[in-house]
Motif scaffolding. Structure first.
Motif, PDB file in Angstrom:
ATOM      1  N   LEU A  31       0.839  -1.192   0.000  1.00 59.56           N
ATOM      2  CA  LEU A  31       0.000   0.000   0.000  1.00 59.56           C
ATOM      3  C   LEU A  31       0.875   1.243   0.000  1.00 59.56           C
ATOM      4  O   LEU A  31       1.814   1.351   0.800  1.00 59.56           O
ATOM      5  CB  LEU A  31      -0.908   0.016   1.236  1.00 59.56           C
ATOM      6  N   ILE A  32       0.561   2.159  -0.878  1.00 62.62           N
ATOM      7  CA  ILE A  32       1.317   3.404  -0.975  1.00 62.62           C
ATOM      8  C   ILE A  32       0.329   4.560  -0.937  1.00 62.62           C
ATOM      9  O   ILE A  32      -0.682   4.542  -1.646  1.00 62.62           O
ATOM     10  CB  ILE A  32       2.097   3.474  -2.308  1.00 62.62           C
ATOM     11  N   GLU A  41       2.531   6.834   3.418  1.00 65.18           N
ATOM     12  CA  GLU A  41       2.310   5.429   3.765  1.00 65.18           C
ATOM     13  C   GLU A  41       3.002   4.564   2.730  1.00 65.18           C
ATOM     14  O   GLU A  41       2.811   4.745   1.527  1.00 65.18           O
ATOM     15  CB  GLU A  41       0.822   5.101   3.796  1.00 65.18           C
ATOM     16  N   LEU A  42       3.824   3.685   3.207  1.00 66.94           N
ATOM     17  CA  LEU A  42       4.464   2.705   2.338  1.00 66.94           C
ATOM     18  C   LEU A  42       4.542   1.443   3.171  1.00 66.94           C
ATOM     19  O   LEU A  42       5.426   1.276   4.001  1.00 66.94           O
ATOM     20  CB  LEU A  42       5.854   3.190   1.927  1.00 66.94           C
ATOM     21  N   LEU A  43       3.554   0.611   3.012  1.00 64.28           N
ATOM     22  CA  LEU A  43       3.423  -0.529   3.915  1.00 64.28           C
ATOM     23  C   LEU A  43       3.282  -1.811   3.116  1.00 64.28           C
ATOM     24  O   LEU A  43       2.466  -1.915   2.209  1.00 64.28           O
ATOM     25  CB  LEU A  43       2.197  -0.344   4.815  1.00 64.28           C
TER      26      LEU A  43
ATOM     27  N   LEU B  64      11.398   6.689   5.294  1.00 64.85           N
ATOM     28  CA  LEU B  64      10.691   5.707   6.112  1.00 64.85           C
ATOM     29  C   LEU B  64      10.230   4.527   5.286  1.00 64.85           C
ATOM     30  O   LEU B  64       9.761   4.695   4.154  1.00 64.85           O
ATOM     31  CB  LEU B  64       9.467   6.364   6.763  1.00 64.85           C
ATOM     32  N   GLY B  65      10.327   3.345   5.860  1.00 61.95           N
ATOM     33  CA  GLY B  65       9.768   2.156   5.230  1.00 61.95           C
ATOM     34  C   GLY B  65       9.093   1.308   6.301  1.00 61.95           C
ATOM     35  O   GLY B  65       9.496   1.333   7.466  1.00 61.95           O
ATOM     36  N   ALA B  66       8.074   0.578   5.903  1.00 59.27           N
ATOM     37  CA  ALA B  66       7.334  -0.215   6.892  1.00 59.27           C
ATOM     38  C   ALA B  66       6.939  -1.560   6.306  1.00 59.27           C
ATOM     39  O   ALA B  66       6.706  -1.694   5.100  1.00 59.27           O
ATOM     40  CB  ALA B  66       6.088   0.530   7.349  1.00 59.27           C
ATOM     41  N   CYS B  67       6.867  -2.556   7.166  1.00 64.24           N
ATOM     42  CA  CYS B  67       6.436  -3.886   6.757  1.00 64.24           C
ATOM     43  C   CYS B  67       5.740  -4.548   7.939  1.00 64.24           C
ATOM     44  O   CYS B  67       6.130  -4.348   9.091  1.00 64.24           O
ATOM     45  CB  CYS B  67       7.652  -4.703   6.322  1.00 64.24           C
ATOM     46  N   ALA B  68       4.712  -5.306   7.652  1.00 60.22           N
ATOM     47  CA  ALA B  68       3.992  -6.029   8.704  1.00 60.22           C
ATOM     48  C   ALA B  68       3.863  -7.489   8.303  1.00 60.22           C
ATOM     49  O   ALA B  68       3.679  -7.796   7.116  1.00 60.22           O
ATOM     50  CB  ALA B  68       2.611  -5.418   8.918  1.00 60.22           C
ATOM     51  N   MET B  87      12.310  -0.748   1.532  1.00 60.43           N
ATOM     52  CA  MET B  87      11.294   0.236   1.158  1.00 60.43           C
ATOM     53  C   MET B  87      11.747   1.639   1.550  1.00 60.43           C
ATOM     54  O   MET B  87      11.494   2.610   0.827  1.00 60.43           O
ATOM     55  CB  MET B  87       9.955  -0.124   1.787  1.00 60.43           C
ATOM     56  N   THR B  91      12.236   5.602  -0.830  1.00 71.27           N
ATOM     57  CA  THR B  91      11.354   6.752  -0.619  1.00 71.27           C
ATOM     58  C   THR B  91      12.131   8.062  -0.574  1.00 71.27           C
ATOM     59  O   THR B  91      13.347   8.079  -0.411  1.00 71.27           O
ATOM     60  CB  THR B  91      10.588   6.604   0.712  1.00 71.27           C
ATOM     61  N   PRO B 332      -0.608   1.392  12.391  1.00 64.47           N
ATOM     62  CA  PRO B 332      -0.178   1.329  10.985  1.00 64.47           C
ATOM     63  C   PRO B 332      -1.034   0.367  10.169  1.00 64.47           C
ATOM     64  O   PRO B 332      -1.015   0.411   8.940  1.00 64.47           O
ATOM     65  CB  PRO B 332       1.268   0.831  11.082  1.00 64.47           C
ATOM     66  N   ARG B 334      -4.358   0.223  10.368  1.00 62.57           N
ATOM     67  CA  ARG B 334      -5.744   0.691  10.395  1.00 62.57           C
ATOM     68  C   ARG B 334      -6.380   0.548   9.013  1.00 62.57           C
ATOM     69  O   ARG B 334      -5.691   0.498   7.997  1.00 62.57           O
ATOM     70  CB  ARG B 334      -5.779   2.159  10.808  1.00 62.57           C
ATOM     71  N   ARG B 336      -7.732   1.879   5.776  1.00 61.85           N
ATOM     72  CA  ARG B 336      -7.168   3.032   5.070  1.00 61.85           C
ATOM     73  C   ARG B 336      -8.129   4.215   5.001  1.00 61.85           C
ATOM     74  O   ARG B 336      -7.776   5.299   4.585  1.00 61.85           O
ATOM     75  CB  ARG B 336      -6.747   2.608   3.661  1.00 61.85           C
TER      76      ARG B 336
END
Lengths: 475, 455
Positions: A31-32, A41-43, B64-68, B87, B91, B332, B334, B336
């Protein structure tokens, strides 16, 4: 893994289940979101788990866990839950028959999104954002893109074993304008995060976000100084993207047979379209034919089999205005002696399948937007869903578009804002006197539809073309 | 499952140590719960779910980069961390990023957040509650639909700067919609209860209360559109307050000039009888003492005696104004639809009136028991539309005299809350789309009805 989940199915039957199915699901999403030129958001989110559904003592039980090392305990938990359910049961659950299949299905993909770098995707959103930013008066901009992969193994105690790989993606833009007194927004190409399909990255490229961004932003700003829509009954011409929600709320949900039979009474409600009306209710005018079709190319709810192993199919729900079918599950089809329509879908491994819409469509007619406007003396042309609300039997509704234009003497006139129309479902669809043809028909993908307790979100599609409705109350 | 404090904080540290980044933040969320649904007085859906998710966010400079992931074995964690770092490298720097949370003391929620009876209840106990609720409604000839749930929830946040936050809590709820099948003209009745203690749900009381409302809800009549005095149940007030909060009580709405509170701080914006705040530490709600960035949640007085106060911030919106976060970042993971920050622990101050007194003091008006499908019509003006359901009644000369068809309302919430006649003395807790609200019933002199359904 095929043998492993079939062993779990066998374990469930050994424990007393008269029916069992097991789904092993891996889902991942990328998701961006870009807000006003900033990547916010970059998940990347991945989830894997196991869902076990059983009938024991004639009642349902479901258990899910992400801990695959506990798979046998999850089976035992599902069986225990079903035994608890049986405390209140009257008649045992019966399932309508479906073919036993051992098959694989995969979304046709031209450009695999996995081969498109995140940087390239972000660049596309940034390019669209830059176009919106060029419009003076835009106060906030948002662009978003999502890519979803689902790999699922399904096995049932009847002998089915189905492997499916589904790829979905899409994107959308929102421009917001505020002047201290008024806030207006426009979305492109549609609201609800844009437009999505089960397809490869070619679907995102086909949306032409940078190409649509400028007009989207200009319309948001122009709405600030537009006149308010005049209240009163009038003729409405509604564009396809907005009609998706009319189809969704006042037809799709109303024809989910579980809610028709009361299963959703405590949350989403029931339906006015009760079983004795089947074959008799004039739901809409002869212009209105509605289908559910999980076989359409690129549909956001296109698949090989649903989540109880029923094959995807096309079902006519409303035939030239007359209610002729419901969206069914094996259980509800057996209750009313109807066909199994392949509409049972679960939000991941952790939820039990419910009856959900697939691609529910207003079939194209033989008119055109140009012709409808040209043959309308006074009315409004409305685009893009803004507000929507409908009662718990799917009768009384209010919908509003993001933008509208007056129609005067067969031509589009001034832009108007804050238009809103209300009505009752059968009266509205019976007021439809024209639907545009196949050239203007588009299958839209909506990645957010909620139902059930606990809540489940599924992705679905609606094929629509612009249509005209007479004597609808605005304001 | 082993979700004890030390186990989870160790897991988060393991993830943080692997992050090849300038700083990192790890969030753990887990749930083990069951939900038993019934309809037509039989259990028709009955489920349990166990899941645990690690979300890792890394910063390389301001990138910033995020992963779940819910694959929490060493390989799954390593892959998630590497993905987050990869990621981040893709950015552009985010100028509003001012670093992950530094160590800060956290207060505890004032009251028990974990109740053993809730954690211990299983499908048999839920089926027992469902059967008791169904039985209570059935004794009066009513059929029940509804849900009973209970579960254990864990939230933990750790950062590479040393902040470490953890809470294990329980939640439960019961709700029901009852009707009288086969008897034409009878409508539905609704009752709900939320709380940390499963044993306090009292299913019989829920079934009886909903049945009482359904018994009054027969042969409903339409009501012409217009402005009416309304008595809103606390359940209805909770949903309206949630929408008002979503449209106006957070920094993102103020900064984009969408909020009705933009530029109004210190001004009278609502009725002086209304005070509204967010307080994660009040044990009456579903509080967690830290937000999803690991920062302490502060009480924020949004409306005090009708006067606009502060709104809530996360670290990003706070940085834009050069101030500190109030501790209201969202998860994070949630939906969207919801943008951080938001109040997740809303309260409205109680008054002195009982529901009966509100009705008795009404010459002509409407009692609304439950709202349905509320949606925004105009964000800046806080206008929403929605339907009433499960009990809407005409009040005449201080008494409920007849049932009404379900009504459509279209109303600015801020406008409706600018004049309040009476505030209820009892607070009701309910989960909302994000977080919870603990509110009283209200009597409002003006509420706009714009239509009615046929039932």
């Amino acid at each position: 893994m095929s043998q492993w989940i079939e062993d779990l199915v066998a374990l469930a039957t050994d424990m007393g289940a008269t029916y069992a199915d097991v789904r092993l699901v891996e889902r991942s999403s990328e998701l961006i979101s870009v807000w006003s030129g900033k990547l916010e958001e970059l998940l990347n989110h991945s989830s894997r788990g196991l869902g076990v559904r059983v009938i024991v003592d004639g009642a349902w039980g479901f258990a899910g866990s992400s801990d695959l090392s506990r798979a046998k305990e999850v089976v035992a938990q599902a069986v225990a839950i079903a035994r608890a359910s049986a405390r209140t049961r009257r008649a045992p659950v019966e399932l309508a028959p479906i073919p036993v299949v051992r098959d694989r299905w995969c979304t046709p993909v031209r450009i695999d999104p996995r081969g498109v770098s995140i940087a390239e995707r972000v660049d596309l959103l940034m390019a669209a954002d830059a176009e919106m930013a060029r419009v003076p008066g835009v106060t906030q901009r948002k662009g978003s893109m999502g890519v979803y992969y689902t790999h699922q193994l399904f096995a049932s105690s009847e002998g089915s074993l189905i492997e499916q790989s589904i790829t979905e993606c899409g994107a959308g833009l929102v421009a917001l304008a505020a002047d201290g007194n008024e806030v207006q927004h426009r979305s492109y190409p549609a609201s609800f995060q844009g437009d999505y399909g089960s397809a490869g990255y070619e679907y995102v490229l086909g949306l032409d976000l940078p190409g649509g961004a400028r007009q989207c932003a200009e319309e948001a700003v122009a709405l600030l100084s537009a006149r308010e829509a005049e209240p009163g009954p009038t003729t409405l011409i509604i564009d396809g993207s907005m009609l998706t929600l009319m189809v969704h709320e006042s037809i799709g949900h109303a024809l989910e047979l579980d809610r028709v039979l009361g299963s959703e009474a405590s949350y989403a409600g029931t339906s006015f379209a009760t079983p004795e009306k089947l074959g008799r209710l004039r739901y809409g005018s002869p212009q209105v034919t509605i289908t559910a079709d999980a076989t359409l190319p690129h549909g956001l709810s296109t698949f090989g089999y649903d989540d109880e192993g029923a094959p995807a199919r096309r079902t006519v729900l409303i035939d030239r205005g007359v209610l002729v079918n419901y969206l069914t599950s094996r259980e509800t089809a057996a209750q009313l002696g109807l066909p199994v329509t392949g509409n049972m879908r679960a939000d991941g491994w952790q939820r039990t399948p419910l009856i959900r819409m697939t691609n529910v469509n207003l079939e194209p007619g033989d008119s055109s937007l140009e012709e409808m406007i040209a043959t309308t003396d006074r009315g409004l042309y409305m685009k893009t869903v803004n507000t929507y609300s409908i009662d718990d039997k799917r009768l009384n509704f209010t919908f509003s578009p993001e933008i509208a234009w007056e129609i005067r003497s067969g031509r589009l006139g001034d832009m108007v804002k804050n238009a809103r129309f209300s009505g009752m479902t059968p009266e509205f669809w019976n007021a439809c006197d024209a639907v545009a043809g196949p050239d203007e028909w588009h299958l839209w993908g909506i990645p957010v539809c909620g139902k059930g307790e606990p809540g489940q979100i599924v992705h679905l599609g609606h094929g629509t073309a612009p249509a005209r409705f007479q004597n609808i109350q605005v304001g | 499952m082993n979700w004890t404090r030390q186990t989870i904080l160790d897991l988060l540290q393991q993830a943080l140590r692997q992050a090849a980044a300038d700083e990192a933040e790890a969030v753990f969320t887990a749930q083990n719960y069951g939900l038993t649904r019934f309809a037509g007085s039989i259990i028709h859906q009955n489920m349990s779910e166990e899941d645990a998710i690690l979300s890792i966010r890394v910063a390389r400079g301001q990138r910033l980069g995020a992963c779940a992931t819910n694959q929490l074995d060493p390989e799954g964690i390593r892959a998630a961390v590497e993905q987050a770092v990869a990621m981040a490298d893709l950015t552009e720097p985010n100028p509003d990023f001012c670093g992950f949370a530094r160590p800060a003391p956290l207060d505890e929620v004032r009251g028990p957040v974990y109740v053993e009876a809730t954690a211990a209840a299983g499908p048999e106990e839920r089926a027992d509650y469902a059967a008791r609720l169904i039985g209570a409604a059935g004794r009066s000839g009513f059929e029940a639909a509804g849900a009973i749930s209970n579960g254990v929830y864990v939230t933990a946040v750790a950062t590479s700067h040393g902040q470490a936050a953890y809470q294990m809590e329980t939640r439960s709820h019961g709700l029901t919609v009852v009707n009288r099948p086969g008897q034409a003209g009878f409508g539905t009745g609704y009752a709900e209860k939320y709380g940390r203690d499963f044993s306090a749900l009292n299913p019989e009381e829920l079934g009886e209360r909903a049945a009482q409302i359904s018994a009054l809800n027969h042969d409903p009549e339409p009501l012409p559109p217009g402005e009416y005095t309304v008595v809103l149940s606390a359940e209805a007030v909770g949903l309206l307050l949630y929408y008002l909060s979503w449209m106006g009580f957070h920094a993102r709405a103020v900064q984009s000039r969408q909020s009705f509170l933009t530029g109004r701080r210190g001004q009278l914006v609502l009725d002086p009888k209304l005070s509204i705040w967010d307080d994660a530490l009040d044990g009456a709600g579903y509080g967690i003492p830290f937000d999803w960035e690991g920062r302490p949640k502060q009480r924020v007085d949004i409306i005090r005696d009708g006067i606009a106060g502060d709104v809530v911030y996360d670290s990003f919106t706070a940085a834009r104004e050069g101030r500190a976060s109030t501790g209201h970042a969202l998860s994070p993971l949630r939906d969207r639809y919801y943008s951080s920050p938001l109040p997740e622990h809303l309260y409205m101050a109680p008054g002195t009136a009982s529901l009966e007194e509100m009705i008795a003091s009404t010459e002509r008006g409407i009692f609304i028991n439950h709202l349905w499908y509320v949606r925004e019509v105009h964000f800046g003006k806080t206008i929403v539309t929605g339907m009433t359901r499960d009990g809407t009644f005409l009040i005449e000369n201080g008494k409920i005299t007849r049932a009404l068809n379900n009504l459509r309302f279209t109303q600015s919430i801020a406008e409706a809350f600018r004049q309040v006649e009476m505030v209820g003395k009892d607070l009701h807790l309910a989960e909302q789309y994000t977080g919870s609200a603990c509110v009283p019933a209200l009597k409002l002199p003006r509420f706009t009805i714009t239509g009615s359904s046929s039932f």
